[in-house]
Design an enzyme around this catalytic site. Sequence first.
Site, mmCIF file in Angstrom:
data_model
loop_
_atom_site.group_PDB
_atom_site.id
_atom_site.type_symbol
_atom_site.label_atom_id
_atom_site.label_comp_id
_atom_site.label_asym_id
_atom_site.label_seq_id
_atom_site.Cartn_x
_atom_site.Cartn_y
_atom_site.Cartn_z
ATOM 1 N N GLY A 9 7.156 1.539 -1.645
ATOM 2 C CA GLY A 9 7.330 1.637 -0.328
ATOM 3 C C GLY A 9 7.565 2.959 0.060
ATOM 4 O O GLY A 9 7.090 3.924 -0.344
ATOM 5 N N HIS A 12 2.798 6.377 2.089
ATOM 6 C CA HIS A 12 2.154 7.468 2.757
ATOM 7 C C HIS A 12 0.638 7.336 2.149
ATOM 8 O O HIS A 12 0.142 6.305 1.499
ATOM 9 C CB HIS A 12 2.522 8.774 2.413
ATOM 10 N N HIS A 15 -0.325 6.598 -1.184
ATOM 11 C CA HIS A 15 -0.558 5.169 -1.526
ATOM 12 C C HIS A 15 -1.606 4.320 -1.012
ATOM 13 O O HIS A 15 -2.232 3.545 -1.821
ATOM 14 C CB HIS A 15 0.862 4.358 -1.071
ATOM 15 N N GLN A 39 15.044 1.815 -12.885
ATOM 16 C CA GLN A 39 14.511 3.255 -13.111
ATOM 17 C C GLN A 39 15.191 4.161 -12.676
ATOM 18 O O GLN A 39 14.823 5.496 -12.553
ATOM 19 C CB GLN A 39 12.976 3.237 -13.039
ATOM 20 N N ASP A 128 1.832 10.702 -10.767
ATOM 21 C CA ASP A 128 2.822 10.234 -11.652
ATOM 22 C C ASP A 128 2.003 10.297 -12.998
ATOM 23 O O ASP A 128 1.936 9.195 -13.606
ATOM 24 C CB ASP A 128 3.449 9.298 -11.377
ATOM 25 N N GLN A 131 3.603 8.709 -16.064
ATOM 26 C CA GLN A 131 3.703 7.308 -15.893
ATOM 27 C C GLN A 131 2.448 6.562 -16.037
ATOM 28 O O GLN A 131 2.280 5.599 -16.697
ATOM 29 C CB GLN A 131 4.255 7.011 -14.440
ATOM 30 N N VAL A 154 -3.205 12.822 -3.736
ATOM 31 C CA VAL A 154 -3.571 13.160 -2.520
ATOM 32 C C VAL A 154 -2.522 14.331 -1.956
ATOM 33 O O VAL A 154 -1.246 14.174 -2.372
ATOM 34 C CB VAL A 154 -3.381 11.974 -1.536
HETATM 35 P P1 AMP Z 1 5.919 5.447 -5.607
HETATM 36 O O1 AMP Z 1 6.027 4.469 -4.499
HETATM 37 O O2 AMP Z 1 6.236 6.793 -5.448
HETATM 38 O O3 AMP Z 1 6.522 4.784 -6.832
HETATM 39 O O4 AMP Z 1 4.353 5.369 -6.198
HETATM 40 C C1 AMP Z 1 3.623 4.308 -6.199
HETATM 41 C C2 AMP Z 1 2.293 4.622 -6.688
HETATM 42 O O5 AMP Z 1 1.661 5.646 -5.908
HETATM 43 C C3 AMP Z 1 2.466 5.353 -8.248
HETATM 44 O O6 AMP Z 1 1.176 4.974 -8.811
HETATM 45 C C4 AMP Z 1 2.053 6.952 -7.705
HETATM 46 O O7 AMP Z 1 1.440 7.704 -8.681
HETATM 47 C C5 AMP Z 1 1.234 6.961 -6.723
HETATM 48 N N1 AMP Z 1 1.179 7.830 -5.798
HETATM 49 C C6 AMP Z 1 2.408 8.493 -5.120
HETATM 50 N N2 AMP Z 1 1.910 9.282 -4.544
HETATM 51 C C7 AMP Z 1 0.637 10.028 -4.552
HETATM 52 C C8 AMP Z 1 -0.046 11.026 -4.340
HETATM 53 N N3 AMP Z 1 0.149 11.884 -3.335
HETATM 54 N N4 AMP Z 1 -1.366 10.643 -4.774
HETATM 55 C C9 AMP Z 1 -1.949 9.783 -5.436
HETATM 56 N N5 AMP Z 1 -1.075 8.661 -5.835
HETATM 57 C C10 AMP Z 1 0.361 8.840 -5.547
#
Ligand code: AMP
Length: 259
Positions: A9, A12, A15, A39, A128, A131, A154
């Site tokens: 959540g 941005h 996502h 985590q 990530d 990950q 991004v």
């Molecule tokens: P998070 O909500 O931070 O756990 O991220 C959810 C998913 O969005 C994960 O697969 C992240 O790698 C991806 N994600 C987060 N920030 C970015 C970004 N700036 N560019 C591309 N993917 C992203």
Amino acid sequence: GIGLVPTMGALHEGHLALVARARQLCRRVTVSIFINPAQFAPGEDFASYPRDLEADCSKLKTVGADLVFAPSAHELYPEGFATRIEVGGPAEGLETDFRPHFFAGVATVVAKLLIAAKPDVAVFGEKDYQQLLVVRQLTKDLGLPVKIEGVPIVRERDGLALSSRNAYLSATERKIAGQLNAVLADSASRVRSGAPIAEIESGSADQLREAGFDEVDYVAVRDAQTLRPVSSIRGEARILAAARIGRTRLIDNMAVTSA
Ligand code: AMP
């Protein structure tokens, strides 16, 4: 088919790029929003992690997500829950050296989400990077029938990778944060031109501290598929970093391809 985009959540444009990719590949797109307690270590930012489900849902409407799955912690981890999935290989080192329980938490929740949503494709960001490789290893080893799709990072105009945690940065810290990408880009080009990798890694960490980072967890050049250390770049390599400014921990990475 069905696409799944797992998130925590505070959505941005990063996502939303994953959702757009899922839309290209699949007829139906589910987005999960779950801040996974498993985590986070005690003392990390679980309690203060940004939460705004309503804003998230309206953003998701604009990019054509079909379904939002936002379970409670109790739903995913009912009383008596006692399973943990431990991945080796790409999960070893880097993030694990600083967040030892992180990938077991990620692997366990991702497996649960994949089993619950039964997607044909699950989309993850290269933001990530470790990950992403851990999830690939997990689905391969467990034989989960899903294709794992990676999406490029991004970034803001100064190169800072979009992250929900960027909201923690003060104006001064935000300026420093932009240097993480600049230093990695500079280091990647020095690796390409053949400078010794160990020197680049320690030189980059020094540069980050000079730029104002309070602590550098790692800057490392690794094999892009296995994340094992490399002594020279034949094949594809990746430079990965994690560093802290104040209470905020930032990560970033980029491809290092030989000329
Ligand atoms: P998070 O909500 O931070 O756990 O991220 C959810 C998913 O969005 C994960 O697969 C992240 O790698 C991806 N994600 C987060 N920030 C970015 C970004 N700036 N560019 C591309 N993917 C992203």
